[in-house]
Design a protein around this motif. Structure first.
Motif, PDB file in Angstrom:
ATOM      1  N   LEU A   1     -52.067 113.655 -29.415  1.00 54.44           N
ATOM      2  CA  LEU A   1     -51.675 113.012 -28.175  1.00 54.44           C
ATOM      3  C   LEU A   1     -51.932 111.512 -28.287  1.00 54.44           C
ATOM      4  O   LEU A   1     -53.049 111.076 -28.542  1.00 54.44           O
ATOM      5  CB  LEU A   1     -52.473 113.581 -26.995  1.00 54.44           C
ATOM      6  CG  LEU A   1     -52.169 112.957 -25.625  1.00 54.44           C
ATOM      7  CD1 LEU A   1     -50.718 113.201 -25.235  1.00 54.44           C
ATOM      8  CD2 LEU A   1     -53.122 113.506 -24.557  1.00 54.44           C
ATOM      9  N   ARG A   2     -50.891 110.717 -28.105  1.00 50.58           N
ATOM     10  CA  ARG A   2     -51.009 109.268 -28.180  1.00 50.58           C
ATOM     11  C   ARG A   2     -50.669 108.646 -26.826  1.00 50.58           C
ATOM     12  O   ARG A   2     -49.685 109.022 -26.198  1.00 50.58           O
ATOM     13  CB  ARG A   2     -50.077 108.692 -29.250  1.00 50.58           C
ATOM     14  CG  ARG A   2     -50.443 109.090 -30.671  1.00 50.58           C
ATOM     15  CD  ARG A   2     -49.517 108.426 -31.668  1.00 50.58           C
ATOM     16  NE  ARG A   2     -49.860 108.764 -33.039  1.00 50.58           N
ATOM     17  CZ  ARG A   2     -49.209 108.302 -34.110  1.00 50.58           C
ATOM     18  NH1 ARG A   2     -48.165 107.482 -33.939  1.00 50.58           N
ATOM     19  NH2 ARG A   2     -49.571 108.659 -35.323  1.00 50.58           N
ATOM     20  N   GLN A   3     -51.469 107.691 -26.419  1.00 53.93           N
ATOM     21  CA  GLN A   3     -51.242 106.974 -25.170  1.00 53.93           C
ATOM     22  C   GLN A   3     -50.667 105.589 -25.491  1.00 53.93           C
ATOM     23  O   GLN A   3     -51.163 104.904 -26.382  1.00 53.93           O
ATOM     24  CB  GLN A   3     -52.554 106.822 -24.400  1.00 53.93           C
ATOM     25  CG  GLN A   3     -53.245 108.141 -24.060  1.00 53.93           C
ATOM     26  CD  GLN A   3     -52.587 108.868 -22.906  1.00 53.93           C
ATOM     27  OE1 GLN A   3     -51.671 108.334 -22.256  1.00 53.93           O
ATOM     28  NE2 GLN A   3     -53.031 110.086 -22.645  1.00 53.93           N
ATOM     29  N   TYR A   4     -49.618 105.172 -24.793  1.00 55.55           N
ATOM     30  CA  TYR A   4     -48.995 103.863 -24.990  1.00 55.55           C
ATOM     31  C   TYR A   4     -49.013 103.071 -23.693  1.00 55.55           C
ATOM     32  O   TYR A   4     -48.707 103.607 -22.626  1.00 55.55           O
ATOM     33  CB  TYR A   4     -47.548 104.020 -25.466  1.00 55.55           C
ATOM     34  CG  TYR A   4     -47.407 104.632 -26.843  1.00 55.55           C
ATOM     35  CD1 TYR A   4     -47.340 103.823 -27.978  1.00 55.55           C
ATOM     36  CD2 TYR A   4     -47.333 106.011 -27.002  1.00 55.55           C
ATOM     37  CE1 TYR A   4     -47.210 104.383 -29.244  1.00 55.55           C
ATOM     38  CE2 TYR A   4     -47.200 106.577 -28.267  1.00 55.55           C
ATOM     39  CZ  TYR A   4     -47.139 105.749 -29.376  1.00 55.55           C
ATOM     40  OH  TYR A   4     -47.013 106.311 -30.631  1.00 55.55           O
ATOM     41  N   ALA A   5     -49.370 101.805 -23.808  1.00 56.18           N
ATOM     42  CA  ALA A   5     -49.368 100.935 -22.631  1.00 56.18           C
ATOM     43  C   ALA A   5     -47.931 100.580 -22.265  1.00 56.18           C
ATOM     44  O   ALA A   5     -47.004 100.700 -23.076  1.00 56.18           O
ATOM     45  CB  ALA A   5     -50.167  99.665 -22.935  1.00 56.18           C
ATOM     46  N   GLY A   6     -47.733 100.125 -21.037  1.00 55.58           N
ATOM     47  CA  GLY A   6     -46.411  99.710 -20.612  1.00 55.58           C
ATOM     48  C   GLY A   6     -45.875  98.589 -21.485  1.00 55.58           C
ATOM     49  O   GLY A   6     -46.574  97.619 -21.778  1.00 55.58           O
ATOM     50  N   GLY A   7     -44.627  98.716 -21.924  1.00 53.31           N
ATOM     51  CA  GLY A   7     -44.010  97.700 -22.772  1.00 53.31           C
ATOM     52  C   GLY A   7     -44.279  97.859 -24.254  1.00 53.31           C
ATOM     53  O   GLY A   7     -43.706  97.120 -25.069  1.00 53.31           O
ATOM     54  N   ALA A   8     -45.134  98.797 -24.642  1.00 49.99           N
ATOM     55  CA  ALA A   8     -45.460  98.987 -26.062  1.00 49.99           C
ATOM     56  C   ALA A   8     -44.324  99.714 -26.779  1.00 49.99           C
ATOM     57  O   ALA A   8     -43.589 100.509 -26.183  1.00 49.99           O
ATOM     58  CB  ALA A   8     -46.755  99.772 -26.207  1.00 49.99           C
TER      59      ALA A   8
END
Length: 214
Positions: free
Chosen positions: A177-184
């Motif tokens: 599970l990977r979390q990405y910030a907005g715009g990444a």
């Protein structure tokens, strides 16, 4: 016998492999129900108990506290009070499906053994004993996984529509599970392929052939 996991001793490698194979072939306890990791923990929690000939494994009316796999010898299962009648089970057999998920509505409601289990008088026997407490922990963990957004995304995907619960659990257990910030960026155009499949489980993303966001 007491059915207490303080007795007996841990399984060796051969016992663990044999118990795993037996449970995988059983519709009530395999990893499609409790996940591959849940099955490993269940096997690790088991104890090997050696029983003398004519020793009682459990009595009719006792609270269901454990499940047993016969690893040696033979055990008579009967609803009579004396050591007679019933059926004789041998190596690889599982004793009591009472109160297990999937055993049928009436069986699942049972909290007490409805038979007697007694070692035959010909020779001693050995069993691998799994506590119902350990089994219920595995079931609770399975239910928690199935309620997660990640698992639901896998199960509802058209890519995996023909997979059974076991295969889905294996996918889930090996997924990252990977979390990405907005715009990444998740993937960049012309970047080296990783051989991985990405599945969106929350939020939104934009797929474009441009170098910048649109």
């Amino acid at each position: 016998m007491g059915n207490q996991l303080s007795i007996g001793h841990p399984l060796d490698h051969q016992d663990e492999r044999e118990l795993t194979e037996t449970l995988e072939s059983n519709a009530l306890l395999n990893s499609s129900l409790i996940s591959p990791e849940g099955l490993k923990k269940l096997v690790k929690s088991a104890r090997v108990v050696d029983l003398a000939s004519k020793e009682v494994v459990f009595h009719k009316g006792n609270d269901i506290s454990a499940i047993f796999m016969i690893r040696s010898g033979a055990i008579r299962v009967t609803d009579r009070n004396e050591d007679a009648g019933g059926v004789i089970l041998a190596h690889g057999a599982l004793l009591d499906a009472g109160s297990l998920d999937g055993a049928g509505k009436e069986t699942e409601k049972r909290s007490k053994y409805i038979t007697n289990a007694i070692v035959t008088n010909k020779q001693p026997a050995g069993v691998c004993m799994i506590s119902m407490k350990a089994y219920r922990k595995a079931i609770a963990k399975r239910d928690k996984v199935r309620e997660s957004a990640e698992y639901r995304s896998l199960s509802k995907s058209d890519l995996f529509h023909d997979l059974n619960h076991y295969d889905l659990m294996r996918l889930y257990a090996n997924a990252e599970l990977r979390q990405y910030a907005g715009g990444a960026f998740v993937i960049r155009r012309f970047s080296r392929q990783t051989g991985k499949l990405y599945m969106l489980v929350s939020g939104t993303l934009t797929v474009t052939d441009r170098k910048t966001h649109v």
